[in-house]
Design a protein around this motif. Structure first.
Motif, PDB file in Angstrom:
ATOM      1  N   ASP A 131       0.769  -1.246   0.211  1.00  0.00           N
ATOM      2  CA  ASP A 131       0.241  -0.126  -0.504  1.00  0.00           C
ATOM      3  C   ASP A 131       0.692   1.106   0.163  1.00  0.00           C
ATOM      4  O   ASP A 131       1.191   2.129  -1.008  1.00  0.00           O
ATOM      5  N   GLN A 132       1.929   1.216   0.914  1.00  0.00           N
ATOM      6  CA  GLN A 132       2.843   2.362   1.456  1.00  0.00           C
ATOM      7  C   GLN A 132       3.371   2.723  -0.256  1.00  0.00           C
ATOM      8  O   GLN A 132       3.646   3.620  -1.306  1.00  0.00           O
ATOM      9  N   LEU A 133       4.250   1.189  -0.757  1.00  0.00           N
ATOM     10  CA  LEU A 133       4.479   1.906  -2.421  1.00  0.00           C
ATOM     11  C   LEU A 133       3.894   2.173  -3.543  1.00  0.00           C
ATOM     12  O   LEU A 133       4.172   3.020  -4.309  1.00  0.00           O
ATOM     13  N   LEU A 134       2.389   1.085  -3.500  1.00  0.00           N
ATOM     14  CA  LEU A 134       1.499   2.033  -4.106  1.00  0.00           C
ATOM     15  C   LEU A 134       1.142   3.682  -4.579  1.00  0.00           C
ATOM     16  O   LEU A 134       1.481   4.754  -4.974  1.00  0.00           O
ATOM     17  N   HIS A 135       0.643   4.426  -3.335  1.00  0.00           N
ATOM     18  CA  HIS A 135       0.950   5.550  -2.605  1.00  0.00           C
ATOM     19  C   HIS A 135       1.935   6.034  -3.401  1.00  0.00           C
ATOM     20  O   HIS A 135       1.826   7.091  -4.237  1.00  0.00           O
ATOM     21  N   ILE A 136       3.356   5.379  -3.260  1.00  0.00           N
ATOM     22  CA  ILE A 136       4.820   6.471  -3.460  1.00  0.00           C
ATOM     23  C   ILE A 136       4.781   6.567  -5.089  1.00  0.00           C
ATOM     24  O   ILE A 136       5.101   7.713  -6.210  1.00  0.00           O
ATOM     25  N   ASN A 164      -4.421  -9.847  -4.562  1.00  0.00           N
ATOM     26  CA  ASN A 164      -4.278  -8.689  -4.541  1.00  0.00           C
ATOM     27  C   ASN A 164      -4.308  -8.267  -5.733  1.00  0.00           C
ATOM     28  O   ASN A 164      -4.321  -7.286  -6.089  1.00  0.00           O
ATOM     29  N   TYR A 165      -6.059  -8.467  -6.525  1.00  0.00           N
ATOM     30  CA  TYR A 165      -6.167  -7.681  -7.461  1.00  0.00           C
ATOM     31  C   TYR A 165      -6.417  -7.070  -7.602  1.00  0.00           C
ATOM     32  O   TYR A 165      -5.894  -5.899  -8.913  1.00  0.00           O
ATOM     33  N   THR A 166      -7.248  -5.820  -6.765  1.00  0.00           N
ATOM     34  CA  THR A 166      -6.811  -4.012  -6.599  1.00  0.00           C
ATOM     35  C   THR A 166      -5.922  -3.630  -6.954  1.00  0.00           C
ATOM     36  O   THR A 166      -5.748  -2.740  -8.075  1.00  0.00           O
ATOM     37  N   GLU A 205      -9.423   3.168  -2.964  1.00  0.00           N
ATOM     38  CA  GLU A 205      -8.806   4.361  -2.378  1.00  0.00           C
ATOM     39  C   GLU A 205      -7.658   3.654  -0.817  1.00  0.00           C
ATOM     40  O   GLU A 205      -7.441   2.319  -1.218  1.00  0.00           O
ATOM     41  N   ASP A 206      -6.958   5.073  -1.619  1.00  0.00           N
ATOM     42  CA  ASP A 206      -5.491   4.319  -0.686  1.00  0.00           C
ATOM     43  C   ASP A 206      -5.696   4.274   1.182  1.00  0.00           C
ATOM     44  O   ASP A 206      -6.302   5.832   1.794  1.00  0.00           O
ATOM     45  N   PRO A 207      -5.665   3.206   1.234  1.00  0.00           N
ATOM     46  CA  PRO A 207      -6.064   2.703   2.727  1.00  0.00           C
ATOM     47  C   PRO A 207      -5.429   3.600   3.740  1.00  0.00           C
ATOM     48  O   PRO A 207      -5.601   4.820   4.982  1.00  0.00           O
ATOM     49  N   PRO A 240     -12.056   3.827 -10.929  1.00  0.00           N
ATOM     50  CA  PRO A 240     -11.461   3.254 -10.798  1.00  0.00           C
ATOM     51  C   PRO A 240     -12.274   2.403 -12.373  1.00  0.00           C
ATOM     52  O   PRO A 240     -10.968   2.154 -12.663  1.00  0.00           O
ATOM     53  N   LYS A 241     -13.311   3.363 -12.157  1.00  0.00           N
ATOM     54  CA  LYS A 241     -14.106   1.723 -13.196  1.00  0.00           C
ATOM     55  C   LYS A 241     -13.780   2.547 -14.397  1.00  0.00           C
ATOM     56  O   LYS A 241     -13.323   1.878 -15.593  1.00  0.00           O
TER      57      LYS A 241
END
Length: 456
Positions: A131-136, A164-166, A205-207, A240-241
């Motif tokens: 999650d932190q990596l995807l935020h960066i 984690n397909y999302t 959304e970014d948690p 996202p859609k």
């Protein structure tokens, strides 16, 4: 079933062989697509053998870099790269984020090395902080980390294995932003990621960085000027859609088979580009190549047509047009009842098996080239530092010689010093207070009055 096979009735040797085959079967199932060799871990770890990285003290290096940003406003991109490659445990995640952000805001942001992005991605990847990596990766303006084809493929494969397909679909969207589907392994993993996201949608959304709930209080923010509203229909996409739809549409256009046509149509429907969806259906009908499209894809596209009811007056005309085209597809026998998931899975496995070894070999060469580049840049930086130190030393010696010369030849140059001091004096003009008044004429015969004390 495995309990019965590995029971006591069988000798120990047989149980051991069967157990090993079971482990082998489990590892194959766990692999799914990419093998462990795709990580190129040995080639990547080889960078740590450089003496510079072995002798780095991370706390001291961070303090030095932070001091440079505060005092000078910039730091060397090669030093940031060394820090990113030297970190190992999770105690330096915040420090690494801080240095990346400061580098991005400095004039040296253009000098960032490609190995820096790899080091950052593989660092968070190894810690499991997805999650932190995807935020960066999504905040490109503040961090400037852009994953290449290899990193995107590695991330998607890992996230797929973690179910984690999302997250995997988010990485595929990043590749869509670059508008580059030339890397076959990455493009097909992006296809599978979006395919699985449609089957198992999760919160987008970014948690770690969600907005605070609105408490009803009005907040006023001062801005220099208001920008005119502009939507580029690409980087400004947030839904996202729409993001997944555009990813599937552009990706499907690069795959010339039934899977490509299916997801091209589904993508245009999710992206709500109905004119392009009509053109896609007309091309499928015109080509008449069997099988042209999967029934599951037609059903997904039919679900997206529900959005037409909210789009103005011509929605009924568009619905009739799509209904006619879909019926024509069915009448021509261009709709296949085969399993779409099985077809996508086999397609990805086929591409990975044919291209994996080539990709591994190429990436190992890239790592070797980066090490050569880094050594050259370090040598150039060392030479520049030595040059600056020598110039500073020469300047100090010149100043010392000037001071000694002033002392030794003071009396010879005394007159010159006095003239110089005289020139340095500042002479101010006298202030003008107006014409002077004439003094009053004095009366020599004037006798002041006699002052007597008064009694109350």
């Amino acid at each position: 079933m495995w309990k019965i096979i590995t029971g006591v009735a069988f000798p120990f040797v047989h149980r051991r062989i069967i157990g090993s085959s079971r482990l082998k079967l489990f590892s194959l199932e766990k692999r799914l697509f990419l093998s462990d060799a795709y990580k190129c871990q040995e080639a990547w770890e080889r960078r740590l053998q450089v003496p510079v990285l072995q002798n780095i003290k991370l706390d001291d290096l961070f303090q030095e870099l932070d001091s440079k940003f505060q005092n000078v406003g910039k730091a060397s991109a090669i030093d940031i790269d060394l820090f990113a490659n030297a970190v190992r445990d999770e105690s330096y995640t915040n420090e690494l984020e801080e240095l990346l952000h400061k580098l991005r805001l400095s004039p040296n942001a253009t000098d960032i090395l490609p190995s820096t992005s790899h080091a950052v991605i593989r660092y968070f990847f190894s810690l499991g902080k997805y999650d932190q990596l995807l935020h960066i990766l999504n905040d490109r303006l503040n961090f400037g980390i852009f994953p290449d084809d290899y990193c995107c493929g590695l991330l998607m494969d890992t996230l797929i294995k973690e179910n984690n397909y999302t997250g995997a679909a988010k990485v595929g969207v990043l590749q869509m932003f670059q508008e580059d589907w030339s890397h076959l392994i990455t493009s097909h993993l992006a296809l599978y990621s979006c395919h699985m996201y449609l089957k198992n949608p999760g919160p987008w959304e970014d948690p770690a960085h969600t907005e605070e709930p609105d408490d009803g209080e009005e907040i006023k923010v001062r801005v220099k000027y208001l920008r005119n509203p502009y939507f580029d229909d690409h980087f400004d996409l947030r839904d996202p859609k729409l993001l997944v739809g555009k990813t599937l549409a552009t990706l499907g256009a690069t795959i010339p088979d039934a899977i490509g046509w299916t997801y091209q149509l589904v993508g245009w429907g999710m992206y709500q580009k109905w004119d392009k969806a009509i053109k896609t259906l007309e091309k499928i009908i015109k080509g008449q190549q069997k099988p042209a499209i999967f029934r599951e894809g037609v059903e997904m596209f039919a679900d997206t047509l529900k959005e037409l009811s909210q789009e103005g007056n011509n929605s009924s005309e568009l619905k009739e047009k799509f209904s006619h085209l879909l019926k024509e597809l069915e009448s021509l026998g261009l709709v296949s009842d085969n399993d779409l998931h099985e077809a996508v899975t086999n397609k990805v496995k086929s591409v990975v098996n044919s291209k994996e070894n080539e990709a591994i070999e190429q990436q190992c060469k890239v790592y070797a080239e980066w090490e050569t580049l880094k050594q050259r840049l370090l040598q150039e930086q060392l030479q520049e530092l030595t040059k600056q130190q020598r110039l500073a030393k020469v300047q100090m010696e010149k100043e010392e010689l000037l001071k000694r010369e002033e002392v030794l030849f003071f009396f010879d140059n005394e007159e010159k010093w006095e003239l110089a001091i005289e020139k340095k004096k500042v002479f101010y003009r006298k202030r003008y207070f107006g014409k002077r008044k004439k003094p009053r004429a004095t009366d020599d015969k004037y006798i002041p009055p006699e002052v007597t004390a008064s009694r109350s």
